[in-house]
Design an enzyme around this catalytic site. Structure first.
Site, PDB file in Angstrom:
ATOM      1  N   ASP A  10       0.889  -1.064   0.014  1.00 26.85           N
ATOM      2  CA  ASP A  10       0.140  -0.090   0.060  1.00 26.85           C
ATOM      3  C   ASP A  10       0.761   1.298  -0.113  1.00 26.85           C
ATOM      4  O   ASP A  10       1.725   1.436   0.892  1.00 26.85           O
ATOM      5  CB  ASP A  10      -0.993   0.261   1.340  1.00 26.85           C
ATOM      6  N   ASP A 104      -2.819   2.322  -6.051  1.00 25.78           N
ATOM      7  CA  ASP A 104      -1.585   2.509  -5.095  1.00 25.78           C
ATOM      8  C   ASP A 104      -1.572   1.247  -4.127  1.00 25.78           C
ATOM      9  O   ASP A 104      -0.947   1.220  -3.063  1.00 25.78           O
ATOM     10  CB  ASP A 104      -1.937   3.655  -4.410  1.00 25.78           C
ATOM     11  N   GLU A 105      -2.543   0.032  -4.677  1.00 29.21           N
ATOM     12  CA  GLU A 105      -2.495  -0.992  -3.712  1.00 29.21           C
ATOM     13  C   GLU A 105      -2.695  -2.215  -4.312  1.00 29.21           C
ATOM     14  O   GLU A 105      -3.297  -2.494  -5.420  1.00 29.21           O
ATOM     15  CB  GLU A 105      -3.809  -0.580  -2.850  1.00 29.21           C
TER      16      GLU A 105
END
Length: 363
Positions: A10, A104-105
């Site tokens: 993350d 983003d993860e």
């Protein structure tokens, strides 16, 4: 059975961190990605801004009240997507079993990784190091034997966190976990859990599966398993696009029917364009309404025909709107989405999560 090795990566304050990286004048300062106008919403906040209580999805007005010297910068979705691709190139050095959750993860299954590294935590350390050295960004990582625990672990020591939950530690770790930290437990479910006397993982584990499914339906079985450290979901390298949606935050709250219909029309037109761009069709239309007090509702209708044209979508959207009482409850936001595709995409198609700029629409 081979014990799985799952990593959840993350990126920390991703959008804001990219802006601070690319503009040295913003480093060390409270930054919000979004628009500062009265109806603006914070899309992302730097950690300097978070110290003042600024959070994503917060109104810009509230954010400025909390942090008067907050710096707003407009988002650059193309830049974030480009950086996300660079991050995934680093992931692919270790495994191709990558399940992106957003730009983003992502989850990585490194059970049988390309470099033959035995400890997943060593891979997580290497990935964090590469992201920092090659991209000048910071990531947090969680390592465990399933997705639920890996995600919990990645949130545990942010920012720049690294946490491993071993199988022998799992039950004790979960026992002390607040119910709000469980996957799938939002504010409404958490409130219901509290009324049932469930505030943490230990109390959840004391509940029978019958009781949980009676109270929460299918999700009850998931909560039952999670409380026992069970999550058999695989890391899926290919994701099927399940919906296409868009929404519009209005300049002023509205309750006049003619004004609502006009705004609904504009959202429907945008949805049709996005469906065309995504080459997507489905037969379920969902209307999302957020009121002036930020409460929101959804209404859905499933049709036998595929929904792809304005003539098919707009009348159905108007019908759904009739189910919403807003004459004394002004509307702040209107959203529409099409879901439930009839045909699955080819399994080799590369999946990229739909990330519409500053939209908080959830599939």
């Amino acid at each position: 059975m081979v014990e799985r090795k799952i990593i959840h990566i993350d990126m920390d304050a991703f959008f804001a961190s990219v802006e601070q990286r690319d503009n040295p004048e913003l480093r060390g300062k409270p930054v919000a990605v979004g628009y500062s106008e009265e109806r603006g919403v914070v899309a992302a906040a730097s950690y300097e801004a978070r110290r003042y209580g600024v959070r994503s999805a917060m109104s810009s007005l509230k954010a400025k009240n909390l942090c008067p010297h907050l710096i707003f910068v407009p988002g650059r979705m193309s830049a974030y997507k480009a950086v996300s691709r660079q991050i995934h190139e680093i992931f692919h050095q270790y495994t191709d079993l990558i399940e992106p959750l957003s730009l983003d993860e992502a989850f990585l299954d490194v059970t049988g990784n390309k470099k033959g590294i035995s400890l997943a935590v060593d891979i997580a350390v290497a990935i964090k190091k590469s992201i920092r050295e090659e991209l000048n960004l910071v990531a947090s990582a969680g390592v465990s034997y399933n997705k639920f625990l890996a995600k919990i672990a990645s949130d545990y020591r942010k920012p720049d966190g690294l946490c491993t939950i071993h199988p022998q530690q799992a039950l004790d770790f979960i026992s002390h976990l607040s119910i709000e930290s469980f996957w799938g437990v939002g504010p409404v479910t958490a409130k219901k859990m509290h009324t049932l006397g469930i505030h943490n993982g230990e109390q959840l584990r004391l509940c029978t599966v019958e009781m949980l499914t009676r109270q929460f339906g299918k999700a009850g079985l998931m909560y039952y398993d999670f409380s026992r450290g069970i999550d058999l979901r695989p890391v899926e390298a290919v994701r099927i696009r399940k919906s296409v949606g868009c929404e519009r935050t209005l300049e002023k709250d509205i309750s006049l029917r003619s004004s609502v219909i006009i705004e609904l029309y504009h959202v429907a037109v945008e949805l049709v364009e996005r469906l065309k761009q995504a080459d997507f069709t489905g037969n379920t239309l969902t209307l999302k309404i957020k009121f002036h007090d930020f409460n929101q509702i959804t209404r859905s209708s499933t049709q036998t025909n595929e929904l792809k044209t304005l003539n098919e979508i707009l009348p159905l959207a108007k019908q759904l709107l009739k189910e919403v009482e807003y004459s004394n409850h002004p509307i702040r936001l209107i959203g529409l989405s099409v879901s439930n595709p009839k045909e699955l995409v080819d399994e080799k198609e590369e999946w990229e999560q739909l990330s519409f700029e500053f939209s908080d629409w959830s599939d």
